[in-house]
Design an enzyme around this catalytic site. Structure first.
Site, PDB file in Angstrom:
ATOM      1  CE  LYS A 129      58.023 117.250 102.601  1.00  0.00           C
ATOM      2  NZ  LYS A 129      57.825 116.753 101.230  1.00  0.00           N
ATOM      3  CG  ASP A 169      55.820 114.127 102.703  1.00  0.00           C
ATOM      4  OD1 ASP A 169      56.241 114.138 101.538  1.00  0.00           O
ATOM      5  OD2 ASP A 169      56.390 113.473 103.601  1.00  0.00           O
TER       6      ASP A 169
HETATM    7  P1  NDP Z   1      51.503 108.031 103.018  1.00  0.00           P
HETATM    8  O1  NDP Z   1      51.427 108.519 104.411  1.00  0.00           O
HETATM    9  O2  NDP Z   1      50.293 108.004 102.178  1.00  0.00           O
HETATM   10  O3  NDP Z   1      52.142 106.574 102.992  1.00  0.00           O
HETATM   11  C1  NDP Z   1      53.381 106.311 103.556  1.00  0.00           C
HETATM   12  C2  NDP Z   1      53.688 104.840 103.441  1.00  0.00           C
HETATM   13  O4  NDP Z   1      55.044 104.607 103.816  1.00  0.00           O
HETATM   14  C3  NDP Z   1      52.844 103.986 104.363  1.00  0.00           C
HETATM   15  O5  NDP Z   1      52.674 102.735 103.764  1.00  0.00           O
HETATM   16  C4  NDP Z   1      53.710 103.901 105.603  1.00  0.00           C
HETATM   17  O6  NDP Z   1      53.464 102.770 106.400  1.00  0.00           O
HETATM   18  C5  NDP Z   1      55.095 103.810 105.008  1.00  0.00           C
HETATM   19  N1  NDP Z   1      56.066 104.374 105.932  1.00  0.00           N
HETATM   20  C6  NDP Z   1      56.120 105.644 106.390  1.00  0.00           C
HETATM   21  N2  NDP Z   1      57.125 105.816 107.241  1.00  0.00           N
HETATM   22  C7  NDP Z   1      57.708 104.624 107.340  1.00  0.00           C
HETATM   23  C8  NDP Z   1      58.817 104.160 108.073  1.00  0.00           C
HETATM   24  N3  NDP Z   1      59.521 104.982 108.888  1.00  0.00           N
HETATM   25  N4  NDP Z   1      59.165 102.859 107.920  1.00  0.00           N
HETATM   26  C9  NDP Z   1      58.444 102.039 107.099  1.00  0.00           C
HETATM   27  N5  NDP Z   1      57.393 102.426 106.368  1.00  0.00           N
HETATM   28  C10 NDP Z   1      57.036 103.688 106.503  1.00  0.00           C
HETATM   29  O7  NDP Z   1      52.654 108.915 102.345  1.00  0.00           O
HETATM   30  P2  NDP Z   1      52.944 109.150 100.782  1.00  0.00           P
HETATM   31  O8  NDP Z   1      52.601 107.948  99.994  1.00  0.00           O
HETATM   32  O9  NDP Z   1      52.365 110.463 100.422  1.00  0.00           O
HETATM   33  O10 NDP Z   1      54.529 109.347 100.818  1.00  0.00           O
HETATM   34  C11 NDP Z   1      55.440 108.278 100.567  1.00  0.00           C
HETATM   35  C12 NDP Z   1      56.785 108.840 100.159  1.00  0.00           C
HETATM   36  O11 NDP Z   1      56.627 109.616  98.957  1.00  0.00           O
HETATM   37  C13 NDP Z   1      57.437 109.800 101.155  1.00  0.00           C
HETATM   38  O12 NDP Z   1      58.844 109.650 101.063  1.00  0.00           O
HETATM   39  C14 NDP Z   1      57.046 111.175 100.642  1.00  0.00           C
HETATM   40  O13 NDP Z   1      57.948 112.161 101.067  1.00  0.00           O
HETATM   41  C15 NDP Z   1      57.149 110.925  99.152  1.00  0.00           C
HETATM   42  N6  NDP Z   1      56.425 111.861  98.284  1.00  0.00           N
HETATM   43  C16 NDP Z   1      55.076 112.062  98.424  1.00  0.00           C
HETATM   44  C17 NDP Z   1      54.410 112.904  97.571  1.00  0.00           C
HETATM   45  C18 NDP Z   1      52.936 113.082  97.618  1.00  0.00           C
HETATM   46  O14 NDP Z   1      52.414 113.775  96.741  1.00  0.00           O
HETATM   47  N7  NDP Z   1      52.226 112.501  98.552  1.00  0.00           N
HETATM   48  C19 NDP Z   1      55.139 113.680  96.546  1.00  0.00           C
HETATM   49  C20 NDP Z   1      56.532 113.326  96.418  1.00  0.00           C
HETATM   50  C21 NDP Z   1      57.132 112.462  97.282  1.00  0.00           C
HETATM   51  P3  NDP Z   1      52.612 102.925 107.754  1.00  0.00           P
HETATM   52  O15 NDP Z   1      51.193 103.054 107.314  1.00  0.00           O
HETATM   53  O16 NDP Z   1      52.897 101.686 108.525  1.00  0.00           O
HETATM   54  O17 NDP Z   1      53.145 104.144 108.450  1.00  0.00           O
HETATM   55  O1  2IT Z   2      57.755 115.626  98.470  1.00  0.00           O
HETATM   56  C1  2IT Z   2      56.919 116.251  97.784  1.00  0.00           C
HETATM   57  O2  2IT Z   2      57.203 116.707  96.661  1.00  0.00           O
HETATM   58  C2  2IT Z   2      55.551 116.390  98.307  1.00  0.00           C
HETATM   59  N1  2IT Z   2      55.259 115.857  99.362  1.00  0.00           N
HETATM   60  C3  2IT Z   2      54.523 117.171  97.548  1.00  0.00           C
HETATM   61  C4  2IT Z   2      54.715 118.640  97.767  1.00  0.00           C
HETATM   62  C5  2IT Z   2      53.636 119.525  97.178  1.00  0.00           C
HETATM   63  O3  2IT Z   2      53.734 120.723  97.446  1.00  0.00           O
HETATM   64  O4  2IT Z   2      52.744 119.047  96.482  1.00  0.00           O
END
Ligand code: NDP
Ligand code: 2IT
Length: 449
Positions: A129, A169
């Site tokens: 990461k 992420d």
């Molecule tokens: P995005 O940046 O697209 O969206 C993040 C969302 O979470 C936004 O709505 C954001 O709000 C909110 N958020 C972030 N930090 C905080 C915080 N500290 N407190 C409150 N709200 C918060 O990210 P993703 O959708 O890609 O990721 C969301 C989660 O999924 C994370 O935990 C990530 O690690 C996990 N994940 C993502 C993957 C991927 O493929 N993208 C794969 C597997 C897991 P705001 O806009 O106000 O910051």
């Molecule tokens: O938390 C996760 O699994 C991710 N943000 C995606 C990682 C990836 O390599 O696609």
């Protein structure tokens, strides 16, 4: 049991001493170690070879300065990281997070969980990461581009298609991946699949944007099916409004469920009529194009209520999908969910539920599917993107979706095989043991390295 508790206490004391103050990392390791310790004690080869001790020490951590110039000509300095945690079963693989809360502890917890998640996918992927304490919010495209270019100028020497393959992420989406990959290409003069989540035109995989959210809902469907239930007509709480939340919502709607909430760091929206396709399209434009606050939803749809500064967990519903960030479900939220008869918590985010709340759900008959199993669809399709890049072809959306579904079903089966106790599935135990076994057996095969 006494020996197990004693061993766990000793192990955790040592880990905390070696990694002082890294509370998120401690939390992630404790969740894994508490379910693994009985298994390790029964299988002494893992204990004798100190596999858990070795697995909790990253292979290496790279920390670097990222200097860039803002639109006012002012020099800005951020801190960049890459935690290359373990590459036993494949090149390091995991996302990059750009958010002001990024710290070594956060990236170590994410990198550690990624080892297990990636093992569950059955693909040859190690765990890593990275990211930076950079806040993309309120920055112009040009500022984000300059930051990404500076970040990649250092990161490039540590990554590569067979070495370490970053992806997105929190705060790193299609725009940032474009800038990062553009700079990687410029510095190396080659197009190798050294990053995933790329745009389709330059080697990305169809379905990668959808994969995490869709995969999470596929997992929920499997878990409900196992319990003799289904998604149709279920009221759902989704938190977050980014990539994962949007696509979890999209798939839930397609499968006949109702989504009542979304959120961002400012608060939650609660729409008693449900968020339909048209409203979801508004959210996508709001968040992905205009990059504005979710509260604007309530101006557009006045029947919806804005719960300022609140998470969605107080709204009564059948299923909960935390898809924002770590530690967004604490014990007060968990108790509210149980009182409201929520029957499944399926984690789209990484570690959104704290350890006390996981125990509370399990003790109160709520099916709980941890992120490392439930959100593995994202990295799985990243793995499929790497395969397509190596083969120099691009599969159709249908082909990728079918593979994603089958990977999620396979992860569910492994959780059932390794986690069933007294007729009920403990998904945390099932995911941890099954994921650990593959990596641990490989470490044993390599000898002491
Ligand atoms: P995005 O940046 O697209 O969206 C993040 C969302 O979470 C936004 O709505 C954001 O709000 C909110 N958020 C972030 N930090 C905080 C915080 N500290 N407190 C409150 N709200 C918060 O990210 P993703 O959708 O890609 O990721 C969301 C989660 O999924 C994370 O935990 C990530 O690690 C996990 N994940 C993502 C993957 C991927 O493929 N993208 C794969 C597997 C897991 P705001 O806009 O106000 O910051
Ligand atoms: O938390 C996760 O699994 C991710 N943000 C995606 C990682 C990836 O390599 O696609």
């Amino acid at each position: 049991m006494d020996t197990v508790n004693k061993d766990l206490g000793k192990f955790m004391n040592g880990l905390v001493k070696r990694n002082p103050g890294e509370v998120e990392f401690h939390q992630a390791v404790e969740e894994v170690a508490s379910t693994l310790m009985p298994f390790i004690n029964e299988n002494t080869k893992y204990k004798d070879a100190q596999i858990l001790e070795r697995l909790t020490e990253p292979d290496r951590i790279i920390i670097f300065r990222v200097c860039w110039e803002d639109d006012n000509g002012q020099v800005r300095t951020n801190r960049g990281y890459r935690v290359q945690f373990n590459n036993s079963i494949g090149p390091y693989k995991g996302g990059l997070r750009f958010h002001p809360t990024v710290s070594l502890s956060v990236l170590k917890f994410l990198g550690f969980e990624q080892i297990f998640k990636n093992s569950l996918t059955t693909l040859p992927l190690g765990g890593a990461k990275g990211g930076a304490n950079f806040n993309p919010k309120g920055k112009s495209d040009a500022e984000v581009m300059r930051f990404c270019q500076s970040f990649m100028t250092e990161l490039t020497r540590h990554i590569g298609a067979d070495i370490d393959v970053p992806a997105g992420d929190i705060g790193v989406g299609a725009r940032e991946i474009g800038y990062l990959y553009g700079q990687f290409k410029r510095l190396n003069n080659r197009l190798t699949g050294a990053i995933t989540g790329k745009g389709y035109d330059y080697g990305g995989s169809l379905m990668r944007p959808e994969a995490t959210g869709y995969g999470c809902v596929y997992m929920a469907r499997e878990a409900l099916d196992k319990a003799g239930d289904d998604l149709a007509g279920k009221k759902c709480l989704v938190s977050g409004s980014g990539n994962v939340a949007q696509h979890a919502t999209e798939k839930l709607l397609e499968l006949g469920a109702t989504v009542l909430t979304l959120s961002d760091s400012g608060g939650s929206i609660y729409d008693p009529d449900g968020i339909d396709e048209e409203k979801l399209a508004f959210v996508k434009e709001l968040k992905n194009v205009r990059r504005e606050r979710i509260s604007e939803y309530c101006e557009k749809y006045p029947k919806a209520e804005f719960l300022e500064g609140k998470r969605p967990w107080g709204v009564a519903a059948d299923l909960a999908f935390p898809c924002a960030t770590q530690n967004e479900i604490g014990i007060v939220d968990a108790k509210e969910l149980v009182i409201n008869n929520c029957r499944l918590v399926c984690e789209g985010a990484n570690m959104p539920t704290d350890n006390e709340s996981i125990g509370y759900f399990q003790a109160n008959g709520v099916s709980f599917v941890p992120g490392k199993a439930a959100n593995a669809g994202g990295v799985a399709v990243s793995g499929l993107e790497m395969t397509q890049n190596s083969m120099r072809i691009q599969w159709s959306a249908e082909e990728v979706d079918a593979k994603l579904l089958s990977i999620m079903q396979n992860i569910h089966s492994k959780c059932v095989d390794y986690g069933t106790e007294n007729g009920k599935v403990n998904y945390v135990k099932g995911a941890n043991i099954s994921a650990f076994k593959k990596v641990a057996d490989t470490i044993l095969a390599y000898g002491i390295i």
